[in-house]
Design an enzyme around this catalytic site. Structure first.
Site, PDB file in Angstrom:
ATOM      1  N   HIS A 129      12.921 -12.165  -8.682  1.00 32.66           N
ATOM      2  CA  HIS A 129      13.205 -13.604  -8.779  1.00 32.66           C
ATOM      3  C   HIS A 129      14.642 -13.898  -8.360  1.00 32.66           C
ATOM      4  CE1 HIS A 129       9.795 -14.693 -11.863  1.00 32.66           C
ATOM      5  NE2 HIS A 129       9.349 -14.497 -10.640  1.00 32.66           N
ATOM      6  N   ARG A 185      -3.172 -35.838 -20.062  1.00 33.15           N
ATOM      7  CA  ARG A 185      -2.994 -34.801 -21.088  1.00 33.15           C
ATOM      8  C   ARG A 185      -3.984 -33.638 -20.956  1.00 33.15           C
ATOM      9  NH1 ARG A 185      -2.533 -39.546 -24.330  1.00 33.15           N
ATOM     10  NH2 ARG A 185      -0.338 -40.100 -24.484  1.00 33.15           N
ATOM     11  N   HIS A 231       7.560 -14.171  -2.465  1.00 30.26           N
ATOM     12  CA  HIS A 231       7.562 -13.713  -3.855  1.00 30.26           C
ATOM     13  C   HIS A 231       7.217 -12.221  -3.934  1.00 30.26           C
ATOM     14  CE1 HIS A 231       6.903 -13.794  -8.184  1.00 30.26           C
ATOM     15  NE2 HIS A 231       5.729 -13.244  -7.990  1.00 30.26           N
ATOM     16  N   ARG A 266       2.491  -9.409 -22.677  1.00 27.24           N
ATOM     17  CA  ARG A 266       2.226  -9.982 -21.348  1.00 27.24           C
ATOM     18  C   ARG A 266       3.421  -9.848 -20.407  1.00 27.24           C
ATOM     19  NH1 ARG A 266      -1.015 -15.511 -19.649  1.00 27.24           N
ATOM     20  NH2 ARG A 266      -0.516 -15.353 -17.427  1.00 27.24           N
ATOM     21  N   LYS A 298      -5.387  -7.322 -15.934  1.00 23.49           N
ATOM     22  CA  LYS A 298      -4.762  -8.589 -16.326  1.00 23.49           C
ATOM     23  C   LYS A 298      -5.561  -9.248 -17.458  1.00 23.49           C
ATOM     24  CE  LYS A 298      -2.222 -12.566 -15.078  1.00 23.49           C
ATOM     25  NZ  LYS A 298      -1.434 -13.318 -14.144  1.00 23.49           N
ATOM     26  N   GLU A 312       2.414 -14.842 -23.990  1.00 22.60           N
ATOM     27  CA  GLU A 312       3.541 -13.942 -23.762  1.00 22.60           C
ATOM     28  C   GLU A 312       4.481 -13.858 -24.966  1.00 22.60           C
ATOM     29  OE1 GLU A 312       4.822 -13.808 -19.639  1.00 22.60           O
ATOM     30  OE2 GLU A 312       6.821 -13.228 -20.298  1.00 22.60           O
ATOM     31  N   LYS A 358      -0.974 -19.227 -16.338  1.00 22.91           N
ATOM     32  CA  LYS A 358       0.426 -19.644 -16.179  1.00 22.91           C
ATOM     33  C   LYS A 358       0.501 -20.639 -15.028  1.00 22.91           C
ATOM     34  CE  LYS A 358       3.284 -15.863 -17.873  1.00 22.91           C
ATOM     35  NZ  LYS A 358       4.283 -14.848 -17.492  1.00 22.91           N
ATOM     36  N   HIS A 394       9.931  -8.263 -11.459  1.00 17.39           N
ATOM     37  CA  HIS A 394      10.133  -9.685 -11.198  1.00 17.39           C
ATOM     38  C   HIS A 394      11.535 -10.177 -11.526  1.00 17.39           C
ATOM     39  CE1 HIS A 394       5.842  -9.497 -10.739  1.00 17.39           C
ATOM     40  NE2 HIS A 394       5.700 -10.800 -10.599  1.00 17.39           N
ATOM     41  N   ASN A 408       5.438  -8.693 -15.533  1.00 20.25           N
ATOM     42  CA  ASN A 408       6.587  -9.103 -14.721  1.00 20.25           C
ATOM     43  C   ASN A 408       7.428  -7.915 -14.264  1.00 20.25           C
ATOM     44  OD1 ASN A 408       6.119 -11.887 -14.749  1.00 20.25           O
ATOM     45  ND2 ASN A 408       6.893 -12.007 -16.842  1.00 20.25           N
ATOM     46  N   GLU A 462       1.825  -7.107  -5.909  1.00 19.17           N
ATOM     47  CA  GLU A 462       1.272  -7.392  -7.242  1.00 19.17           C
ATOM     48  C   GLU A 462       0.124  -6.446  -7.575  1.00 19.17           C
ATOM     49  OE1 GLU A 462       2.874  -9.378  -9.219  1.00 19.17           O
ATOM     50  OE2 GLU A 462       3.649 -11.139  -8.135  1.00 19.17           O
TER      51      GLU A 462
HETATM   52  P1  NAD Z   1       1.544 -19.052  -1.119  1.00 17.03           P
HETATM   53  O1  NAD Z   1       0.725 -19.838  -2.023  1.00 17.03           O
HETATM   54  O2  NAD Z   1       2.776 -19.673  -0.555  1.00 17.03           O
HETATM   55  O3  NAD Z   1       0.635 -18.552   0.087  1.00 17.03           O
HETATM   56  C1  NAD Z   1       1.199 -17.764   1.075  1.00 17.03           C
HETATM   57  C2  NAD Z   1       0.971 -18.340   2.485  1.00 17.03           C
HETATM   58  O4  NAD Z   1      -0.330 -18.012   2.914  1.00 17.03           O
HETATM   59  C3  NAD Z   1       1.089 -19.827   2.591  1.00 17.03           C
HETATM   60  O5  NAD Z   1       1.683 -20.167   3.818  1.00 17.03           O
HETATM   61  C4  NAD Z   1      -0.362 -20.280   2.559  1.00 17.03           C
HETATM   62  O6  NAD Z   1      -0.550 -21.522   3.180  1.00 17.03           O
HETATM   63  C5  NAD Z   1      -1.009 -19.186   3.346  1.00 17.03           C
HETATM   64  N1  NAD Z   1      -2.409 -18.931   3.045  1.00 17.03           N
HETATM   65  C6  NAD Z   1      -2.975 -18.902   1.823  1.00 17.03           C
HETATM   66  N2  NAD Z   1      -4.240 -18.482   1.928  1.00 17.03           N
HETATM   67  C7  NAD Z   1      -4.471 -18.269   3.231  1.00 17.03           C
HETATM   68  C8  NAD Z   1      -5.593 -17.800   3.957  1.00 17.03           C
HETATM   69  N3  NAD Z   1      -6.707 -17.412   3.353  1.00 17.03           N
HETATM   70  N4  NAD Z   1      -5.491 -17.702   5.299  1.00 17.03           N
HETATM   71  C9  NAD Z   1      -4.323 -18.033   5.915  1.00 17.03           C
HETATM   72  N5  NAD Z   1      -3.230 -18.449   5.289  1.00 17.03           N
HETATM   73  C10 NAD Z   1      -3.307 -18.558   3.954  1.00 17.03           C
HETATM   74  O7  NAD Z   1       2.027 -17.686  -1.797  1.00 17.03           O
HETATM   75  P2  NAD Z   1       1.328 -16.635  -2.760  1.00 17.03           P
HETATM   76  O8  NAD Z   1       1.922 -15.344  -2.402  1.00 17.03           O
HETATM   77  O9  NAD Z   1      -0.133 -16.777  -2.786  1.00 17.03           O
HETATM   78  O10 NAD Z   1       1.832 -17.061  -4.203  1.00 17.03           O
HETATM   79  C11 NAD Z   1       3.184 -17.020  -4.546  1.00 17.03           C
HETATM   80  C12 NAD Z   1       3.406 -17.959  -5.698  1.00 17.03           C
HETATM   81  O11 NAD Z   1       2.628 -17.532  -6.804  1.00 17.03           O
HETATM   82  C13 NAD Z   1       4.834 -18.015  -6.165  1.00 17.03           C
HETATM   83  O12 NAD Z   1       5.188 -19.363  -6.318  1.00 17.03           O
HETATM   84  C14 NAD Z   1       4.815 -17.305  -7.497  1.00 17.03           C
HETATM   85  O13 NAD Z   1       5.772 -17.783  -8.376  1.00 17.03           O
HETATM   86  C15 NAD Z   1       3.431 -17.605  -7.970  1.00 17.03           C
HETATM   87  N6  NAD Z   1       2.907 -16.642  -8.939  1.00 17.03           N
HETATM   88  C16 NAD Z   1       2.374 -17.137 -10.073  1.00 17.03           C
HETATM   89  C17 NAD Z   1       1.824 -16.283 -10.998  1.00 17.03           C
HETATM   90  C18 NAD Z   1       1.155 -16.831 -12.217  1.00 17.03           C
HETATM   91  O14 NAD Z   1       0.804 -16.050 -13.116  1.00 17.03           O
HETATM   92  N7  NAD Z   1       0.916 -18.116 -12.295  1.00 17.03           N
HETATM   93  C19 NAD Z   1       1.817 -14.906 -10.757  1.00 17.03           C
HETATM   94  C20 NAD Z   1       2.364 -14.433  -9.578  1.00 17.03           C
HETATM   95  C21 NAD Z   1       2.912 -15.325  -8.663  1.00 17.03           C
HETATM   96  N1  GLY Z   2       2.176 -12.975 -13.387  1.00 19.27           N
HETATM   97  C1  GLY Z   2       2.614 -12.714 -14.696  1.00 19.27           C
HETATM   98  C2  GLY Z   2       1.713 -13.277 -15.742  1.00 19.27           C
HETATM   99  O1  GLY Z   2       0.691 -13.834 -15.456  1.00 19.27           O
HETATM  100  O2  GLY Z   2       2.028 -13.186 -16.888  1.00 19.27           O
END
Ligand code: NAD
Ligand code: GLY
Length: 368
Positions: free
Chosen positions: A255, A124, A268, A244, A230, A240, A146, A251, A248, A188
């Protein structure tokens, strides 16, 4: 530790925390001094990032935790699901981790979102730290709490709001990031301009080449400014209720592209890049911005190495498939799609848009 270290604070009462930004932070023990003490820590990473950076993080944590375990997830958006999430719980339970165990998310947004969700639900709720290693994760996903996994019918549909204890953005780790991933992160970064700060947008227009060259000073400025914006938005609307959602921007279209192409085909950030052009064009058609604004935004997105046209996600009924996917977006209400539009440069708002207008935007914006 290399100086200067920059800090941004997220103010959320007893859930407040700081974001540390700088070079050489990963292996610096003093940075983690505010994270709760425990006997056990679990580093969650993936098969790409773990071998590159887990040893450095261990160096920082060794004096603080008697036992440091590690779990490496398969790499890729297509693995952001229940089956792979289960591996984190398997690791926690098989190592006898208790409710004080601290999780460290070492990776991009996929690892961060999954680790955060695991931390929110294991016993939890256990503390966790974000150590984002992609540009996208440093400016967006690691900040604000998030967490989520995907469902085959929709992206990030299962998750929780759960804040980390600390975010550590070490700019040095961005050196090993593949060019395509770096560009995806810039999507982003760019989004913060049109929604909140046109001076930052103009700074990006002047400094995009330095950013593409991964110049440390330019990166430090961009990561800090994005985190500041942010922090302000999340501080005002953590869960949100309204504001907030502006984060997006791009997005809803993005998406749909990601899900429509199959997770992992488009990154993404690539979906967000093309999606911002589509959302800007929608804003223009709603009479909110002029054509010059759309042109400037499109040019910047292109210079960041991102697609500026959407993808054909269904050769038979492209528009229909977009609309279908966008109706399951979390911002949709009662089947009505709601978009983040630019309500004048530097200002964003949520709006429903008539289907006919959305259809026209999609028809105009998909790749030829
Ligand atoms: P990811 O986590 O898939 O990383 C991208 C690639 O880079 C992967 O292959 C990873 O292994 C590689 N990598 C990471 N760091 C590295 C480094 N320093 N050197 C070499 N390779 C490296 O993708 P991302 O773009 O970081 O994140 C996308 C995800 O984030 C999506 O799932 C999206 O939905 C999510 N997201 C979440 C929020 C939130 O607020 N929580 C906001 C935006 C995006
Ligand atoms: N990436 C959108 C949020 O954090 O709300």
């Amino acid at each position: 530790m290399l100086q200067p270290l920059q800090e941004v604070r997220i103010d959320l009462g007893d859930r407040s925390y700081r974001i540390a930004i700088g070079s050489g932070l990963l292996a610096e023990p003093s940075l983690y001094a505010t994270v709760p003490q425990a006997s056990t820590a679990l580093i969650v990473s993936n098969t790409t990032v773990g071998p590159l950076y887990a040893a450095q993080l261990r160096t920082a944590l060794n004096g603080r935790y008697a036992r440091i375990h590690e779990v490496l997830l398969p790499d890729g958006e297509e693995h952001k699901n229940w089956q792979v999430l289960q591996r984190i719980f398997d690791a926690l339970l098989s190592h006898g981790c208790d409710r004080k165990t601290v999780l460290f998310a070492l990776g991009g947004g996929v690892v961060g979102d999954m680790t955060g969700f695991a931390a929110a639900s294991y016993m939890r709720g256990v503390p966790f730290v974000q150590v984002p290693t992609t540009l996208l994760a440093q400016v967006d996903s690691s900040v604000g709490g998030k967490t989520a996994i995907n469902h085959p019918l929709g992206k990030n549909m299962i998750g929780a709001f759960y804040q980390p204890q600390l975010v550590v953005c070490d700019l040095d780790v961005l050196d090993t990031l593949p060019a395509r991933e770096f560009s995806a992160g810039l999507a982003e970064v760019i989004k913060y301009g049109p929604i909140a700060d046109m001076a930052f947008f103009a700074w990006l227009e002047s400094n995009i080449d330095a950013l593409m060259a991964r110049d440390r000073a330019a990166l430090a400025h961009a990561v800090r400014r994005c985190c500041e914006i942010k922090a302000q938005v999340v501080g005002a609307d953590e869960r949100e209720a309204g504001l907030r959602a502006i984060l997006n921007f791009g997005h809803t279209f993005g998406h749909a592209i990601e899900a429509g192409m199959g997770y992992g085909a488009w990154l993404h950030g690539e979906g967000v890049g093309a999606g911002m052009v589509m959302a800007a064009e929608l804003s223009r058609r709603l009479g909110l911005v002029d054509a010059d604004f759309v042109r400037r935004l499109t040019a910047l997105i292109g210079r960041a190495g991102l697609p500026v046209r959407g993808a054909v996600i269904d050769a038979n009924d492209n528009v229909g498939r977009y609309l279908q996917l966008m109706r399951v977006d979390k911002k949709a209400e009662g089947g009505e799609i709601r978009f983040v539009v630019i309500d004048g440069p530097g200002r964003a708002a949520m709006r429903p848009a008539p289907d006919a207008l959305v259809r026209a935007v999609i028809e105009d914006c998909f790749a030829p």
